[in-house]
Design a protein around this motif. Sequence first.
Motif, mmCIF file in Angstrom:
data_model
loop_
_atom_site.group_PDB
_atom_site.id
_atom_site.type_symbol
_atom_site.label_atom_id
_atom_site.label_comp_id
_atom_site.label_asym_id
_atom_site.label_seq_id
_atom_site.Cartn_x
_atom_site.Cartn_y
_atom_site.Cartn_z
ATOM 1 N N ALA A 97 1.316 -1.439 -0.378
ATOM 2 C CA ALA A 97 -0.491 -0.150 0.317
ATOM 3 C C ALA A 97 0.943 1.570 -0.270
ATOM 4 C CB ALA A 97 -1.284 -0.063 1.121
ATOM 5 N N TYR A 98 0.875 2.424 -0.763
ATOM 6 C CA TYR A 98 1.835 3.391 -1.365
ATOM 7 C C TYR A 98 0.835 4.713 -0.159
ATOM 8 C CZ TYR A 98 5.082 1.375 -3.846
ATOM 9 O OH TYR A 98 6.182 0.917 -4.481
ATOM 10 N N ARG A 99 0.982 5.424 0.188
ATOM 11 C CA ARG A 99 0.847 6.999 0.829
ATOM 12 C C ARG A 99 1.391 8.556 -0.278
ATOM 13 N NH1 ARG A 99 -0.125 5.731 7.392
ATOM 14 N NH2 ARG A 99 -1.703 4.903 7.243
ATOM 15 N N LEU A 100 1.095 9.050 0.042
ATOM 16 C CA LEU A 100 1.824 10.423 -1.012
ATOM 17 C C LEU A 100 2.966 11.141 -0.341
ATOM 18 C CD1 LEU A 100 -1.498 12.271 -2.086
ATOM 19 C CD2 LEU A 100 -0.383 10.110 -3.398
ATOM 20 N N GLY A 101 4.145 10.786 -1.100
ATOM 21 C CA GLY A 101 5.104 11.496 0.347
ATOM 22 C C GLY A 101 5.314 12.925 -0.474
ATOM 23 N N PRO A 102 6.534 13.621 0.050
ATOM 24 C CA PRO A 102 6.661 15.088 -0.685
ATOM 25 C C PRO A 102 5.990 15.789 -2.353
ATOM 26 C CG PRO A 102 8.492 14.420 -0.054
ATOM 27 C CD PRO A 102 7.073 12.869 0.071
ATOM 28 N N ILE A 103 5.919 16.628 -2.471
ATOM 29 C CA ILE A 103 5.732 16.884 -3.907
ATOM 30 C C ILE A 103 7.033 17.666 -4.159
ATOM 31 C CG2 ILE A 103 4.628 18.447 -5.431
ATOM 32 C CD1 ILE A 103 2.091 18.918 -4.101
ATOM 33 N N GLN A 104 7.597 16.911 -5.715
ATOM 34 C CA GLN A 104 8.843 16.993 -6.217
ATOM 35 C C GLN A 104 8.259 18.343 -8.202
ATOM 36 O OE1 GLN A 104 11.255 13.892 -6.800
ATOM 37 N NE2 GLN A 104 11.078 13.960 -5.028
ATOM 38 N N ILE A 105 8.249 19.131 -7.594
ATOM 39 C CA ILE A 105 7.721 20.056 -8.922
ATOM 40 C C ILE A 105 9.042 20.517 -9.758
ATOM 41 C CG2 ILE A 105 6.860 21.991 -9.349
ATOM 42 C CD1 ILE A 105 5.339 22.296 -6.518
ATOM 43 N N SER A 106 8.788 20.855 -11.229
ATOM 44 C CA SER A 106 9.596 20.838 -12.254
ATOM 45 C C SER A 106 8.806 21.171 -12.851
ATOM 46 C CB SER A 106 10.327 19.471 -12.415
ATOM 47 O OG SER A 106 9.644 18.852 -12.998
ATOM 48 N N GLY A 107 10.231 22.149 -13.472
ATOM 49 C CA GLY A 107 9.199 23.164 -14.902
ATOM 50 C C GLY A 107 8.757 24.670 -14.705
ATOM 51 N N THR A 108 8.673 25.397 -13.112
ATOM 52 C CA THR A 108 8.588 26.329 -12.851
ATOM 53 C C THR A 108 9.606 27.232 -12.786
ATOM 54 O OG1 THR A 108 8.860 25.856 -10.887
ATOM 55 C CG2 THR A 108 6.621 25.477 -11.488
ATOM 56 N N GLN A 109 9.366 28.780 -13.444
ATOM 57 C CA GLN A 109 10.390 29.953 -13.404
ATOM 58 C C GLN A 109 9.675 31.338 -12.839
ATOM 59 O OE1 GLN A 109 11.358 30.237 -18.046
ATOM 60 N NE2 GLN A 109 12.232 28.061 -17.530
ATOM 61 N N ARG A 110 8.476 30.905 -13.311
ATOM 62 C CA ARG A 110 7.443 32.175 -12.777
ATOM 63 C C ARG A 110 6.948 32.024 -11.645
ATOM 64 N NH1 ARG A 110 4.983 32.468 -16.855
ATOM 65 N NH2 ARG A 110 6.137 33.184 -18.955
ATOM 66 N N TYR A 111 6.364 31.012 -11.118
ATOM 67 C CA TYR A 111 5.718 31.446 -10.286
ATOM 68 C C TYR A 111 6.662 30.204 -8.758
ATOM 69 C CZ TYR A 111 2.541 31.886 -13.731
ATOM 70 O OH TYR A 111 1.797 33.249 -14.688
ATOM 71 N N ASP A 112 6.120 30.044 -8.195
ATOM 72 C CA ASP A 112 6.852 29.575 -6.587
ATOM 73 C C ASP A 112 5.931 28.285 -6.000
ATOM 74 O OD1 ASP A 112 4.598 29.984 -5.701
ATOM 75 O OD2 ASP A 112 5.274 32.324 -4.621
ATOM 76 N N THR A 113 6.594 27.651 -5.922
ATOM 77 C CA THR A 113 6.543 26.429 -5.525
ATOM 78 C C THR A 113 5.317 25.794 -4.488
ATOM 79 O OG1 THR A 113 8.065 25.828 -3.719
ATOM 80 C CG2 THR A 113 8.671 24.646 -5.573
ATOM 81 N N GLU A 114 4.224 27.183 -3.737
ATOM 82 C CA GLU A 114 4.249 27.270 -2.777
ATOM 83 C C GLU A 114 2.559 27.282 -3.388
ATOM 84 O OE1 GLU A 114 3.284 30.987 -0.693
ATOM 85 O OE2 GLU A 114 3.447 29.675 1.083
ATOM 86 N N LEU A 115 2.416 27.984 -4.871
ATOM 87 C CA LEU A 115 1.451 28.720 -5.851
ATOM 88 C C LEU A 115 1.487 26.926 -6.269
ATOM 89 C CD1 LEU A 115 -1.183 29.612 -7.191
ATOM 90 C CD2 LEU A 115 0.363 30.530 -8.763
ATOM 91 N N VAL A 116 2.068 26.230 -6.595
ATOM 92 C CA VAL A 116 1.412 25.443 -6.623
ATOM 93 C C VAL A 116 1.460 23.267 -6.128
ATOM 94 C CG1 VAL A 116 2.641 22.673 -8.397
ATOM 95 C CG2 VAL A 116 3.550 24.816 -9.159
ATOM 96 N N ALA A 117 1.788 23.842 -4.977
ATOM 97 C CA ALA A 117 0.963 22.972 -4.041
ATOM 98 C C ALA A 117 -0.849 23.382 -3.527
ATOM 99 C CB ALA A 117 2.078 22.835 -2.497
ATOM 100 N N HIS A 118 -0.966 24.764 -3.469
ATOM 101 C CA HIS A 118 -2.003 25.252 -2.882
ATOM 102 C C HIS A 118 -2.950 25.000 -4.299
ATOM 103 C CE1 HIS A 118 -0.248 28.190 -0.499
ATOM 104 N NE2 HIS A 118 0.322 27.167 0.859
ATOM 105 N N LEU A 119 -2.464 25.170 -4.850
ATOM 106 C CA LEU A 119 -3.425 24.797 -6.153
ATOM 107 C C LEU A 119 -3.366 22.794 -5.877
ATOM 108 C CD1 LEU A 119 -2.421 26.861 -9.149
ATOM 109 C CD2 LEU A 119 -4.645 26.802 -7.996
ATOM 110 N N ALA A 120 -2.224 22.253 -5.945
ATOM 111 C CA ALA A 120 -2.879 20.622 -6.301
ATOM 112 C C ALA A 120 -3.403 19.757 -4.889
ATOM 113 C CB ALA A 120 -1.501 19.664 -6.218
ATOM 114 N N ARG A 121 -3.233 20.583 -4.059
ATOM 115 C CA ARG A 121 -4.011 20.014 -2.141
ATOM 116 C C ARG A 121 -3.716 18.467 -2.117
ATOM 117 N NH1 ARG A 121 -8.112 23.374 -4.264
ATOM 118 N NH2 ARG A 121 -9.054 22.109 -4.197
#
Length: 622
Positions: free
Chosen positions: A225-249
């Motif tokens: 069984a798997y559980r979600l771990g930390p989000i690893q984001i690639s491809g952002t230049q203009r926006y910070d990772t906080e925006l991506v994390a808040h949208l992805a939830r």
Amino acid sequence: MPDRRNIKLRQKLLLWSAWLVLMVGWAGALQAQTPDTSPATAPSSQRLAFDIEIQAPSGVQDYLQRHIELQRYRELIDLDATELARLLTAAERNLQDLLGTLGYFSAEIRLLVLDTPQNPKAARHVVITVQPGEPVKISDVTIEFVGPISQDDAAQAQRAAIRETWTLRPGMTFTQADWDGAKTRALRLLTAQRYPLGAIISSRSEIDPDTKNARLGITLDSGPAYRLGPIQISGTQRYDTELVAHLARLNPGTDYSQSLLLEAQQRLTDSGFFDAVFISLDTAGDPMGAPVLVQLREAKLQKIVLGVGGSTDGGARLSMEHTHNKVPGIGWRATSKLSLDRETRSLGTELTAPPDEAGWRWVTSALFQSQVSGSSDVNSQRYRVGRMQAGERIDRNYYLQYDRAETAGGSESTTANALSANYAWTLRNFDSLPFPSSGYGLGAELGGGTTLGSSREPFLRAQGRWLGLWPLARGQAGTRSSSRAGRIAVRAEGGMVLARTGAELPSTQLFLTGGDTTVRGYAYRSIGKELANGEIVAGRYLAAGSVEWQRPIVVNDKLTDWESTVFLDAGAVADKPSALRAQVGVGAGVRWKSPVGPLQIDLAYGVEVKKVRLHLSVGFTF
């Protein structure tokens, strides 16, 4: 000295020889460029070694005609009797295999070759007679689980869902296609939640041709069984990772679910900040905290969209929209839109903050609008500030709003101002968008405030709307039977404004109805409170509803992207509930599942006005 006649004769022979050589060479060149249509290499449509006639029940006949391997050898026109006999022996084995996939394991097969001695060049005639007999029925089904899913109490519902949705039940006819489909569905349900590495480690179908019974068994290995771990984001230049994390939830520690990843991917795509989004789970890591890989391609910082459209409510429409995804200095998104049609001209702008962890964001907007409203021309301004939260099913919004409306109608012009606090809530529970076939939607707005004229008068405003869709056929929505039977759509809308009788309220806070999406058979916003001089103005109470039968159009026993519909609409507006008098519209129309949403074409008769109107609109919104 040679005879001149002999010399001339030799010259003529040389010329004729040269001409003959040229003609032979030219004919050879033509033959090299022209396809050979001689009988030995004639296309199969002109010459066949044999033709095939299959005599069997219609469903079986069609299947065998499409898949029998003997079809591949019909163009071998040099087959002799021995080679054809060998092919027919192999064809009998092939037919038995094909019939087995349909559940027939005791079929009687006869093959007969009819020669044509009266015409040796004619194709031989192969007649295949099939009596399939009784099909094999499923007598027993065993579904077993190994791995953590077999011991985990939290997976009990998942195990039950796999068993309950298993499509092959005892008593049903066994076919290979159904067997493969059932296994695929079971594996999909296993890997869609908690166990992304699940697999089928064994499957068996024990066929007894004598008793015509089939015993089926499948063993599913869940893997860890798997559980979600930390989000690893690639491809952002203009926006910070906080925006991506808040949208992805996607919260670390949450049980893995394929639907969670797809919903997060859809939220990021719909946000407008990104052109491409791909989310996956890194199963090579720790199952108790597997990294979530988010790959992005950012959208352009600014864009301008020019639009051309139209409806029978407002006629042709032109629009221009400018979006800036990150305004310098504040980092908010700014969207400005200019829209022009026959009834309405508007200019608006909206500033939206990035969402917080719960999905809430600050919003401020301004709207300037000139609109034909009933018998009046209304020039209005609206300013709003508040917070909103948009979810997959539920939207929430609370805000402060200032309204100013200048209404010019007949010999009287009025100007009214108001300030109000409002709360809006919307629930969407449809099976699919933008083409729902079942479900319901519910929306409610509640506001209270005061007028800002020479006398300040408090008021309370409430509005609600509801849409329900019911498939007419029993069983699960989206199945063949429910899709063909169609559905009933019921819509209801109501509103009221409570204030002192003489209070001067902006007309934009009052109600009008009629048009493409409300009461068909009447002009846009033409149903309202009628004055003594016959003018139509906005009123304080609204009641409207519709009943519609939507049914798909079937051509050659196949569903199309078109539907037919018949409907009954009714609506009324007044300043008192007792004064509400319904105006009715009836009609019929068609729907088309266009690439941009449902296209609605309706012809409606307004009973009160005794006129027929055509209504066109595109899209589904609630």
